[in-house]
Motif scaffolding. Structure first.
Motif: not given
Ligand code: SF4
Length: 490
Positions: A162-173, A186-195
């Motif tokens: 996507h031209i504005v949201l280039p990783a929109i096809h990906l989920k936080k996991g 950390e393995k398995g971490a998916s907290d958006p703030k942490y990432l």
């Protein structure tokens, strides 16, 4: 592997024809992800609607933007020269590139002249279009994309979807896995703030060590020679301000005449793109920073030939907001990678065939012609009309596959013969009534997987119309109707 897929590999020679339905298959096969993607983009579209409706002058702004862009395209040479004069007077160096190769060579030359080995880059669709990253990496220069979405896909060695949201096809996991692999989270971490914090630390280090910053340009102002870059993360500011060398790369269509015009576009851009009243950072650059260098590379790369074509010229008005993608029912359900093009969605389906009609001939057909893209476009590009124009052109050039060409020929023959059309109508209604369902809905007919055939009407429209009370001066029906044929009541 085509040029698009080889974006990160530095191999840019082979080309293959893109078949959108085939390319969309892997995305469509994952129903759960497809529905999530569809919903995520519709959420952005609804945010855009709320913002657009919150300002009464919205349609006036769209009209103003459209006319300003049309005026600029009509006087492009004068405005480009004015921009060069003013930018030079402000201390920038302006370069002209006829195509992607020249653009890349200019950028490489500047980096080599300044002994640059490490570059930070803020999001720029133009540098994606020119495949700048693999080109520089092949010369041993490290390029770090600093927009968070761009960095995620760079780490994954994928192109943007996507031209504005280039990783929109990906989920936080997915992002968590990527960061674990490349940034040691950390393995398995998916907290958006942490990432996000992990990405911030990682990128801060790259910013501090960069020797040059490359940015795109959202708007270039002929009157002042200044350029404006819009981001939500402030990465363009850091990339342009920390290293001593700033290279701004822009397509020639990014020009607007006056500083006063900028407000129109800034109000439209963020509202259309992400449903924000304004992007978090609108950074204005006029000349280099103290002790630094500012180079601006103006790139044509096929834009002049689009400008020469009346039916497609307005596509150059695009301000790359992505609104047409967020609303497109095909894009939302097929994903950006299915277009195999740097700019996907409706505007990409107009621009890509202009670059290579044969390679991208399936894209104008990845469209229901619903017109929603045209309705949301902040600069009023008649996208669905342009897509229709491309279909006609592709047909004229004999590039349609036999599976489309033959039915179209048959339909043209049918529509040109009213009697035959009436007989076919009768036959179609008859068949709809009597054919066994299993004949049309089976494993061999993928069209029918999610579709039902309509219930056959009792009579044709013509016959219905004949039975209506009509004013005395209305047109009579002159062609015979097989409704009155002896087989009518079978
Ligand atoms: S065509 Fe219009 S809606 Fe689509 S990205 Fe360009 S400006 Fe936005």
């Amino acid at each position: 592997m085509d040029r698009y897929q080889s974006r990160r590999k530095g191999t840019t020679t082979m080309k293959s024809t893109v078949d959108h339905p085939t390319a969309a298959k892997p995305f469509v096969a994952n129903q759960e992800r497809m529905k999530w993607h569809d919903g995520a983009l519709w959420f952005v579209r609804e945010k855009r609607d709320r913002q657009a409706h919150s300002i009464p002058e919205w349609e006036y702004l769209r009209e103003l933007a459209s006319q300003t862009k049309a005026h600029t395209q009509a006087n492009l040479a004068e405005y480009l020269e004015a921009f060069e004069r003013q930018a030079t007077a402000a201390g920038a160096v302006v370069h002209w590139a006829a195509d992607a190769e020249e653009h890349n060579a200019i950028v490489l030359g500047l980096l080599q002249k300044n002994n640059v080995q490490r570059v930070v880059k803020s999001k720029s669709m133009l540098t994606e279009e020119c495949h700048l990253n693999p080109y520089l990496e092949a010369q041993g220069i490290e390029v770090v994309d600093t927009d968070l979405g761009e960095r995620i896909i760079q780490l994954r060695d994928e192109p943007p979807s996507h031209i504005v949201l280039p990783a929109i096809h990906l989920k936080k996991g997915d992002v968590g896995e990527t960061f674990h692999e490349h940034l040691g989270t950390e393995k398995g971490a998916s907290d958006p703030k942490y990432l996000t914090e992990a990405a911030r630390q990682h990128l801060r280090d790259r910013f501090l060590n960069a020797q040059a910053g490359i940015t795109g340009v959202n708007f270039a102002i002929a009157e002042t020679g200044g350029v404006t870059v819009c981001t939500n993360e402030g990465n363009a500011d850091l990339g342009a301000s920390l290293p001593p060398l700033h290279i701004a790369c822009m397509g020639i269509e990014k020009l607007i005449p006056r500083q006063a015009d900028l407000g129109i576009f800034l109000r439209l851009l963020a509202r259309s793109a992400t449903g924000q009243p304004i992007t978090t950072y609108s950074s204005h650059f006029l000349g280099p920073r103290e002790g630094g260098q500012l180079h601006i590379v103006l790139v044509d790369n096929g834009r002049s030939s689009i400008r020469d074509r009346d039916e497609f010229r307005e596509a150059l008005n695009c301000i790359r907001c992505g609104a047409c993608m967020n609303t497109c029912p095909v894009y939302r359900r097929s994903g950006g990678h299915s277009y195999a093009s740097v700019v996907p969605g409706p505007i990409g389906s107009v621009l890509s065939p202009a670059a290579d009609t044969e390679q991208h001939k399936s894209l104008p057909f990845a469209c229901s012609l619903c017109g929603s893209c045209t309705d949301v476009c902040p600069v009023k590009i008649p996208l669905h009309h342009q897509l229709l124009a491309w279909r006609q052109e592709i047909g004229r050039e004999g590039l349609l596959p036999v599976s489309k060409r033959m039915p179209m020929k048959a339909a043209a023959a049918l529509f040109a013969r009213p009697r035959l059309f009436a007989v076919a109508g009768w036959f179609g209604r008859f068949a709809l009534r009597v054919l066994p369902h299993a004949l049309t809905h089976n494993r061999l007919n993928t069209w029918a997987v999610a579709r039902e055939l309509p219930i056959a009407p009792k009579k044709s429209f013509r016959s219905w119309y004949r039975d209506q009370d009509r004013p005395a001066n209305s047109l009579p029906i002159v062609t015979p109707d097989p409704e009155s044929s002896p087989t009518k009541n079978r």
